[in-house]
Design an enzyme around this catalytic site. Structure first.
Site, PDB file in Angstrom:
ATOM      1  N   ILE A  76       0.989  -1.095   0.258  1.00  0.00           N
ATOM      2  CA  ILE A  76      -0.102  -0.029  -0.074  1.00  0.00           C
ATOM      3  C   ILE A  76       0.726   1.195   0.062  1.00  0.00           C
ATOM      4  CG2 ILE A  76      -0.214  -0.224   2.468  1.00  0.00           C
ATOM      5  CD1 ILE A  76      -3.025   1.092   2.267  1.00  0.00           C
ATOM      6  N   ALA A  77       0.691   2.155  -0.949  1.00  0.00           N
ATOM      7  CA  ALA A  77       1.527   3.399  -0.974  1.00  0.00           C
ATOM      8  C   ALA A  77       0.437   4.474  -1.511  1.00  0.00           C
ATOM      9  CB  ALA A  77       2.725   3.063  -1.664  1.00  0.00           C
ATOM     10  N   GLU A 110       2.480  -7.014   7.057  1.00  0.00           N
ATOM     11  CA  GLU A 110       3.768  -6.705   7.911  1.00  0.00           C
ATOM     12  C   GLU A 110       3.912  -5.257   7.890  1.00  0.00           C
ATOM     13  OE1 GLU A 110       4.124  -9.576   5.546  1.00  0.00           O
ATOM     14  OE2 GLU A 110       3.898 -11.173   6.857  1.00  0.00           O
ATOM     15  N   ASN A 115       7.579   2.437  11.409  1.00  0.00           N
ATOM     16  CA  ASN A 115       6.635   3.010  10.368  1.00  0.00           C
ATOM     17  C   ASN A 115       5.442   3.443  11.379  1.00  0.00           C
ATOM     18  OD1 ASN A 115       5.106   4.088   8.195  1.00  0.00           O
ATOM     19  ND2 ASN A 115       5.558   2.342   7.229  1.00  0.00           N
ATOM     20  N   TYR A 122      -3.447   1.542  10.602  1.00  0.00           N
ATOM     21  CA  TYR A 122      -3.921   0.398  10.649  1.00  0.00           C
ATOM     22  C   TYR A 122      -4.689   0.166  11.736  1.00  0.00           C
ATOM     23  CZ  TYR A 122      -0.518  -0.392   6.684  1.00  0.00           C
ATOM     24  OH  TYR A 122       0.160  -0.514   5.658  1.00  0.00           O
TER      25      TYR A 122
HETATM   26  C1  LIG Z   1       1.375   5.057   5.015  1.00  0.00           C
HETATM   27  C2  LIG Z   1       0.662   5.560   3.975  1.00  0.00           C
HETATM   28  C3  LIG Z   1       0.149   4.775   2.678  1.00  0.00           C
HETATM   29  C4  LIG Z   1      -0.404   6.282   4.416  1.00  0.00           C
HETATM   30  O1  LIG Z   1      -1.000   7.159   3.375  1.00  0.00           O
HETATM   31  P1  LIG Z   1      -2.058   8.252   3.598  1.00  0.00           P
HETATM   32  O2  LIG Z   1      -2.873   8.394   2.335  1.00  0.00           O
HETATM   33  O3  LIG Z   1      -1.392   9.466   3.966  1.00  0.00           O
HETATM   34  O4  LIG Z   1      -2.763   7.625   4.780  1.00  0.00           O
HETATM   35  P2  LIG Z   1      -4.410   8.647   5.434  1.00  0.00           P
HETATM   36  O5  LIG Z   1      -4.378  10.005   4.977  1.00  0.00           O
HETATM   37  O6  LIG Z   1      -5.486   7.781   5.146  1.00  0.00           O
HETATM   38  O7  LIG Z   1      -4.047   8.875   6.955  1.00  0.00           O
HETATM   39  C5  LIG Z   1      -2.705   9.087   7.346  1.00  0.00           C
HETATM   40  C6  LIG Z   1      -2.930  10.249   8.232  1.00  0.00           C
HETATM   41  O8  LIG Z   1      -3.670  11.334   7.729  1.00  0.00           O
HETATM   42  C7  LIG Z   1      -4.703  11.743   8.605  1.00  0.00           C
HETATM   43  N1  LIG Z   1      -5.515  12.169   7.769  1.00  0.00           N
HETATM   44  C8  LIG Z   1      -6.344  11.439   6.999  1.00  0.00           C
HETATM   45  N2  LIG Z   1      -7.359  12.016   6.312  1.00  0.00           N
HETATM   46  C9  LIG Z   1      -6.908  13.435   6.471  1.00  0.00           C
HETATM   47  C10 LIG Z   1      -7.261  14.667   5.792  1.00  0.00           C
HETATM   48  N3  LIG Z   1      -8.480  14.528   4.930  1.00  0.00           N
HETATM   49  N4  LIG Z   1      -6.737  15.860   6.160  1.00  0.00           N
HETATM   50  C11 LIG Z   1      -5.750  15.765   7.065  1.00  0.00           C
HETATM   51  N5  LIG Z   1      -5.202  14.577   7.431  1.00  0.00           N
HETATM   52  C12 LIG Z   1      -5.818  13.696   7.290  1.00  0.00           C
HETATM   53  C13 LIG Z   1      -4.980  10.647   9.396  1.00  0.00           C
HETATM   54  O9  LIG Z   1      -5.505  11.281  10.589  1.00  0.00           O
HETATM   55  C14 LIG Z   1      -3.667  10.030   9.452  1.00  0.00           C
HETATM   56  O10 LIG Z   1      -2.951  10.423  10.705  1.00  0.00           O
HETATM   57  P3  LIG Z   1      -2.418   9.181  11.741  1.00  0.00           P
HETATM   58  O11 LIG Z   1      -1.011   9.520  11.683  1.00  0.00           O
HETATM   59  O12 LIG Z   1      -3.086   9.940  13.029  1.00  0.00           O
HETATM   60  O13 LIG Z   1      -3.011   7.884  11.273  1.00  0.00           O
HETATM   61  C15 LIG Z   1       1.764   6.365   3.281  1.00  0.00           C
HETATM   62  O14 LIG Z   1       2.300   7.371   4.186  1.00  0.00           O
HETATM   63  C16 LIG Z   1       2.764   6.047   2.400  1.00  0.00           C
HETATM   64  O15 LIG Z   1       2.497   5.568   1.239  1.00  0.00           O
HETATM   65  N6  LIG Z   1       3.989   5.607   3.071  1.00  0.00           N
HETATM   66  C17 LIG Z   1       5.117   5.041   2.434  1.00  0.00           C
HETATM   67  C18 LIG Z   1       4.707   3.432   1.977  1.00  0.00           C
HETATM   68  C19 LIG Z   1       4.437   3.051   3.273  1.00  0.00           C
HETATM   69  O16 LIG Z   1       5.119   2.983   4.343  1.00  0.00           O
HETATM   70  N7  LIG Z   1       3.395   1.978   3.270  1.00  0.00           N
HETATM   71  C20 LIG Z   1       3.016   1.148   4.420  1.00  0.00           C
HETATM   72  C21 LIG Z   1       3.886  -0.023   4.237  1.00  0.00           C
HETATM   73  S1  LIG Z   1       3.390  -1.567   5.431  1.00  0.00           S
END
Ligand SMILES: CC(C)(COP(=O)(O)OP(=O)(O)OC[C@H]1O[C@@H](n2cnc3c(N)ncnc32)[C@H](O)[C@@H]1OP(=O)(O)O)[C@@H](O)C(=O)NCCC(=O)NCCS
Length: 157
Positions: A76-77, A110, A115, A122
Site C-alpha cells: 500500500i502506498a 507486515e 513506520n 492500521y
Molecule cells: C502509510 C501511507 C500509505 C498512508 O497514506 P495516507 O493516504 O497518507 O494515509 P491517510 O491519509 O489515510 O492517513 C494518514 C494520516 O492522515 C490523517 N488524515 C486522514 N485524512 C486526512 C485529511 N483529509 N486531512 C488531513 N489529514 C488526514 C489521518 O488522521 C492519518 O493520521 P494518523 O497519523 O493519525 O494515522 C503513506 O504514508 C505511504 O505511502 N507511506 C510510504 C509507504 C508505506 O510505508 N506503506 C506502508 C507499508 S506497510
C-alpha cells in the site's frame, strides 16, 4: 477539495505505480512484481485516482493477495504529494467492502516497526499487533510487526 475515484488497477497503470513505488520505499517492488499481482484473479488491486486530470492521476494503490485464511496486504502506498488526505484509509475501506461477504478470512500485513504513521493508520482501522518477525526487511534487517484484523462481515466492525 479534489475528487478521488477508486477503481481496479490495470496494466496501463504500471508506469504510474512504479513512480509512486520508487518515491515510497527504500527497496521498491519491480514492475514485474506488480504485473504478477495484477494478473492473479484472486488478488484485489485498487487504485485511487485524483480526478483533477482528464482520466485521473494515480495518487495511491493497494495490492492484496487472497490466502487460505486471510487477505494479505502486500503493498500500500500513496504518492508523497497526496498523503494525509485519507487516501490510504479509503482504499483499505474499499477492501473491507469488497470482502465483506467473506466471513472466513481476516486481514493481515507486515509493517516496519519504525513506520509509526502506517501502524497508527492500521490501528485506527481495527488492526492489532500479533507478533514480530525478526530481521524481516533485508535492506536494514529491521523487524516487522505482524498485524491482524478479524473478518469484517456484512454489518461492519
Ligand atoms: C502509510 C501511507 C500509505 C498512508 O497514506 P495516507 O493516504 O497518507 O494515509 P491517510 O491519509 O489515510 O492517513 C494518514 C494520516 O492522515 C490523517 N488524515 C486522514 N485524512 C486526512 C485529511 N483529509 N486531512 C488531513 N489529514 C488526514 C489521518 O488522521 C492519518 O493520521 P494518523 O497519523 O493519525 O494515522 C503513506 O504514508 C505511504 O505511502 N507511506 C510510504 C509507504 C508505506 O510505508 N506503506 C506502508 C507499508 S506497510
Amino acid at each position: 477539495m479534489t475528487t478521488v475515484e477508486l477503481r481496479a488497477l490495470g496494466l496501463s497503470d504500471l508506469r504510474a505505480i512504479e513512480e509512486i513505488e520508487r518515491r515510497s520505499y527504500p527497496t521498491p517492488w519491480s514492475r514485474s512484481m506488480f504485473a504478477g499481482e495484477l494478473a492473479k484473479p484472486s488478488s484485489i488491486c485498487v487504485g485511487a485516482f485524483d480526478l483533477d486530470g482528464d482520466s485521473g492521476t494515480l495518487a495511491g494503490y493497494l495490492i492484496v493477495s487472497r490466502y487460505v485464511d486471510a487477505w494479505h496486504v502486500m503493498n500500500i502506498a500513496v504518492d508523497p504529494d497526496h498523503r494525509g488526505r485519507g487516501i490510504a484509509t479509503m482504499v483499505l475501506e474499499r477492501l473491507f467492502e469488497l470482502t465483506a461477504d467473506d466471513a472466513r478470512r481476516g486481514y493481515t500485513l507486515e509493517v516496519r516497526v519504525s513506520n509509526s504513521t502506517a501502524i497508527a493508520l492500521y490501528e485506527r482501522l481495527g488492526f492489532e499487533s500479533r507478533g514480530i518477525r525478526r530481521g524481516y526487511y533485508t535492506d536494514n534487517r529491521e523487524d516487522a510487526l505482524i498485524m491482524w484484523k478479524d473478518p469484517v462481515g456484512r454489518d461492519g466492525v
